[in-house]
Design an enzyme around this catalytic site. Structure first.
Site, PDB file in Angstrom:
ATOM      1  N   GLY A 123       0.799  -1.225   0.000  1.00 33.66           N
ATOM      2  CA  GLY A 123       0.000   0.000   0.000  1.00 33.66           C
ATOM      3  C   GLY A 123       0.830   1.273   0.000  1.00 33.66           C
ATOM      4  N   ASP A 249      -7.190  -0.270 -16.511  1.00 33.86           N
ATOM      5  CA  ASP A 249      -7.374   0.364 -15.201  1.00 33.86           C
ATOM      6  C   ASP A 249      -6.573   1.653 -15.088  1.00 33.86           C
ATOM      7  OD1 ASP A 249      -5.279  -1.650 -15.385  1.00 33.86           O
ATOM      8  OD2 ASP A 249      -4.739  -1.073 -13.351  1.00 33.86           O
ATOM      9  N   ASN A 250      -5.762   1.945 -16.095  1.00 33.72           N
ATOM     10  CA  ASN A 250      -4.974   3.173 -16.073  1.00 33.72           C
ATOM     11  C   ASN A 250      -5.439   4.166 -17.133  1.00 33.72           C
ATOM     12  OD1 ASN A 250      -3.427   2.185 -13.982  1.00 33.72           O
ATOM     13  ND2 ASN A 250      -1.835   1.379 -15.329  1.00 33.72           N
TER      14      ASN A 250
HETATM   15  P1  AMP Z   1      -0.564   0.044 -11.478  1.00 25.76           P
HETATM   16  O1  AMP Z   1       0.093  -0.881 -12.439  1.00 25.76           O
HETATM   17  O2  AMP Z   1       0.411   0.912 -10.706  1.00 25.76           O
HETATM   18  O3  AMP Z   1      -1.630   0.853 -12.112  1.00 25.76           O
HETATM   19  O4  AMP Z   1      -1.229  -0.855 -10.334  1.00 25.76           O
HETATM   20  C1  AMP Z   1      -2.038  -1.949 -10.632  1.00 25.76           C
HETATM   21  C2  AMP Z   1      -2.750  -2.430  -9.377  1.00 25.76           C
HETATM   22  O5  AMP Z   1      -1.821  -2.799  -8.370  1.00 25.76           O
HETATM   23  C3  AMP Z   1      -3.681  -1.408  -8.754  1.00 25.76           C
HETATM   24  O6  AMP Z   1      -4.790  -2.095  -8.251  1.00 25.76           O
HETATM   25  C4  AMP Z   1      -2.834  -0.843  -7.643  1.00 25.76           C
HETATM   26  O7  AMP Z   1      -3.612  -0.293  -6.621  1.00 25.76           O
HETATM   27  C5  AMP Z   1      -2.076  -2.066  -7.186  1.00 25.76           C
HETATM   28  N1  AMP Z   1      -0.810  -1.726  -6.523  1.00 25.76           N
HETATM   29  C6  AMP Z   1       0.288  -1.207  -7.113  1.00 25.76           C
HETATM   30  N2  AMP Z   1       1.270  -1.009  -6.209  1.00 25.76           N
HETATM   31  C7  AMP Z   1       0.792  -1.418  -5.010  1.00 25.76           C
HETATM   32  C8  AMP Z   1       1.333  -1.484  -3.679  1.00 25.76           C
HETATM   33  N3  AMP Z   1       2.576  -1.080  -3.385  1.00 25.76           N
HETATM   34  N4  AMP Z   1       0.539  -1.977  -2.697  1.00 25.76           N
HETATM   35  C9  AMP Z   1      -0.708  -2.386  -2.970  1.00 25.76           C
HETATM   36  N5  AMP Z   1      -1.269  -2.361  -4.193  1.00 25.76           N
HETATM   37  C10 AMP Z   1      -0.532  -1.881  -5.208  1.00 25.76           C
HETATM   38 MG    MG Z   2      -3.078   1.993 -11.879  1.00 23.84          MG
END
Ligand code: AMP
Ligand code: MG
Length: 490
Positions: A123, A249-250
């Site tokens: 998180g 999701d982005n």
């Molecule tokens: P992202 O590729 O950064 O868009 O993240 C993809 C997913 O992974 C999203 O659901 C984020 O909230 C989750 N996520 C990324 N980094 C973390 C982290 N350090 N702790 C918890 N969830 C994460």
């Molecule tokens: Mg994301």
């Protein structure tokens, strides 16, 4: 007493849209940077934000009155594979405020501790990626690209464990909303038609009110999102921006650039350019961004099918027709952007070929994208030096093209001075060069030295100004300065 006037419309949606929880406090929050201009535009008091109460809020140590902290639920296709449950794993939406412009903005903490959507993650966010998002999102805003904004960065005084221990940080992010294509997919995957309808109503009212009058509002919404994302990606292309993780999701439903991870700007022009360490096959390479945007929009259209028509065949036909609008919208926005970059105010049949042939010559010469276009602006100035050909290995290739360009300019009405001035505003001198970004991050992370970050922010605040004292920030990287890969930091 200063407060934040929160009004939380997303939190009024059904409970299954989010999880209610507070951020996790951190040990020793310290403000790294506050975006005072943005704060003021949101009606927030910069002095209060920079003080102990503001910093406590932005570190997640105190929840101000009126906030309703939530982690939102969403799904998403990541590199083509579907995850039915992603959600805010390390972000918490404090609430929404109404800006001075009358628009609604989310105030979100990124890196504020685990949530029910964290899966195995902690998180948290490391300082480097937080600063990268701060630098690049603010640069994009000044360059006129729709984007989420950085209100502040704070360090937490706690390490985060990645390959090694790194300083932790929290970014306060501002966005028109954090609703993504993946938010629609979350409910579609569950067959939750009621939630899909509620989400559609919310998004139409919030982002695309014109779609409310459409015979089928969900179709009006789909068309509007297609148009917004086509325009957005066209702007990325005219700046050499590579998002790096265009998962569904982005991709913001509002058409803003969101989730700056391993993003970077291209130096030498090559459509195959990839920086992201996790994009092994180049799915999100510079030149693949337009088809990938359409791929993502097709996923949105699928999620919306039940709202388009009760008859599946009819719904599919409607979705296909809407998706058919993507390429014309994209091509038109792209051509408009490149015409501006070349100083062309009129529209002529041969303009597309003129742009294409320049890009082809640049690719063969490995000419620097940003420097080439800025140099053309100088060439357009009668007082200018005509130095662009020096950026091409074989000058005669450029000269042949430049002769066509000069003839084309001869059919424009603007004076050369007017044209040069307009071109300078379409072709930045300064972009967040990846090697400069990396150097600023390294100084901050390894040595606690934020001076290079501050200097870079100051240079990027005036991307179209000449700033001769910072000429080195405009330079392409030397071979030994080249950054091979960028990381998500997750
Ligand atoms: P992202 O590729 O950064 O868009 O993240 C993809 C997913 O992974 C999203 O659901 C984020 O909230 C989750 N996520 C990324 N980094 C973390 C982290 N350090 N702790 C918890 N969830 C994460
Ligand atoms: Mg994301």
């Amino acid at each position: 007493m200063a407060t934040v006037a929160f009004d939380n419309s997303y939190a009024r949606l059904p409970e299954r849209f989010f999880a209610r929880l507070d951020p996790t406090p951190v040990r020793a929050p310290q403000l790294v940077r506050l975006n005072e201009t943005l704060a003021a535009s949101l009606g927030l008091d910069p002095q209060w934000l920079a003080g102990p109460q503001g910093v406590a809020m932005m570190a997640g140590n105190a929840v101000p009155e009126g906030a309703f902290p939530i982690a939102t639920a969403y799904a998403g296709h990541q590199f083509g594979g579907f995850s039915p449950q992603l959600g805010d794993g390390r972000a918490i939406l404090l609430g929404e405020v109404l800006g001075r412009d009358g628009r609604r903005y989310d105030i979100q903490l990124k890196g504020s501790g685990p949530t029910p959507f964290s899966r195995n993650g902690d998180g948290r966010a490391a300082l480097g990626p937080v600063l990268r998002e701060y630098i690049v999102s603010e640069a994009m805003a000044v360059l006129g690209v729709p984007t989420t904004r950085a209100l502040a960065a704070v360090t937490t005084g706690q390490p985060v464990r990645r390959q090694r221990a790194l300083p932790g940080a929290v970014l306060t992010r501002v966005a028109s909303s954090h609703i993504r294509i993946g938010t629609f997919q979350f409910f579609a995957a569950r067959g939750d038609a009621e939630a899909l309808a509620a989400l559609t109503d919310h998004v139409v009212a919030r982002h695309y009110p014109q779609a409310a009058g459409h015979a089928v509002p969900a179709l009006g919404l789909l068309e509007a999102v297609i148009a917004a994302q086509a325009r957005l990606v066209a702007q990325w292309m005219t700046l050499g921006f590579i998002h790096g993780v265009m998962n569904t999701d982005n991709m913001s439903i509002a058409g803003e650039t969101i989730d700056y991870g391993p993003c970077a700007f291209m130096d030498a022009y090559d459509p195959a350019t990839v920086f992201s360490s996790i994009d092994e096959r180049g799915r999100y390479a510079y030149g693949n961004q337009p088809p990938m945007a359409l791929w993502n929009l097709t996923r949105l259209a699928e999620a919306l099918l039940p709202l388009l028509s009760a008859e599946e065949d009819a719904a599919i036909a409607m979705a296909q027709e809407a998706l058919g609008g993507f390429w014309p919208a994209f091509q038109s926005a792209l051509l408009t952007g490149f015409r501006r970059k070349l100083g062309l105010a009129r529209e002529e049949e041969g303009d597309f070929a003129l742009v294409r042939d320049l890009l082809e010559a640049m690719q063969r010469a490995q000419a620097d994208f940003t420097a080439t276009f800025r140099s053309l602006a100088e060439d357009a100035d009668p007082r200018g030096q005509g130095t662009t050909q020096a950026l091409f290995g074989a000058p005669e290739v450029f000269e042949a093209w430049a002769e066509r360009w000069r003839q084309r300019l001869g059919r424009e009405v603007a004076t050369p001075q007017q044209r040069a001035a307009a071109m300078r505003l379409a072709n930045p001198r300064f972009i967040p060069r990846n090697h400069r970004v990396e150097a600023a991050l390294e100084a901050a992370v390894e040595h606690g030295d934020f001076a290079p970050f501050e200097t870079l922010m100051a240079v990027l605040a005036k991307p179209f100004d000449e700033q001769p004292e910072h000429a080195d920030y405009a330079l392409a990287p030397q071979p030994h300065e080249r950054v091979a890969a960028t990381f998500c930091g997750t």
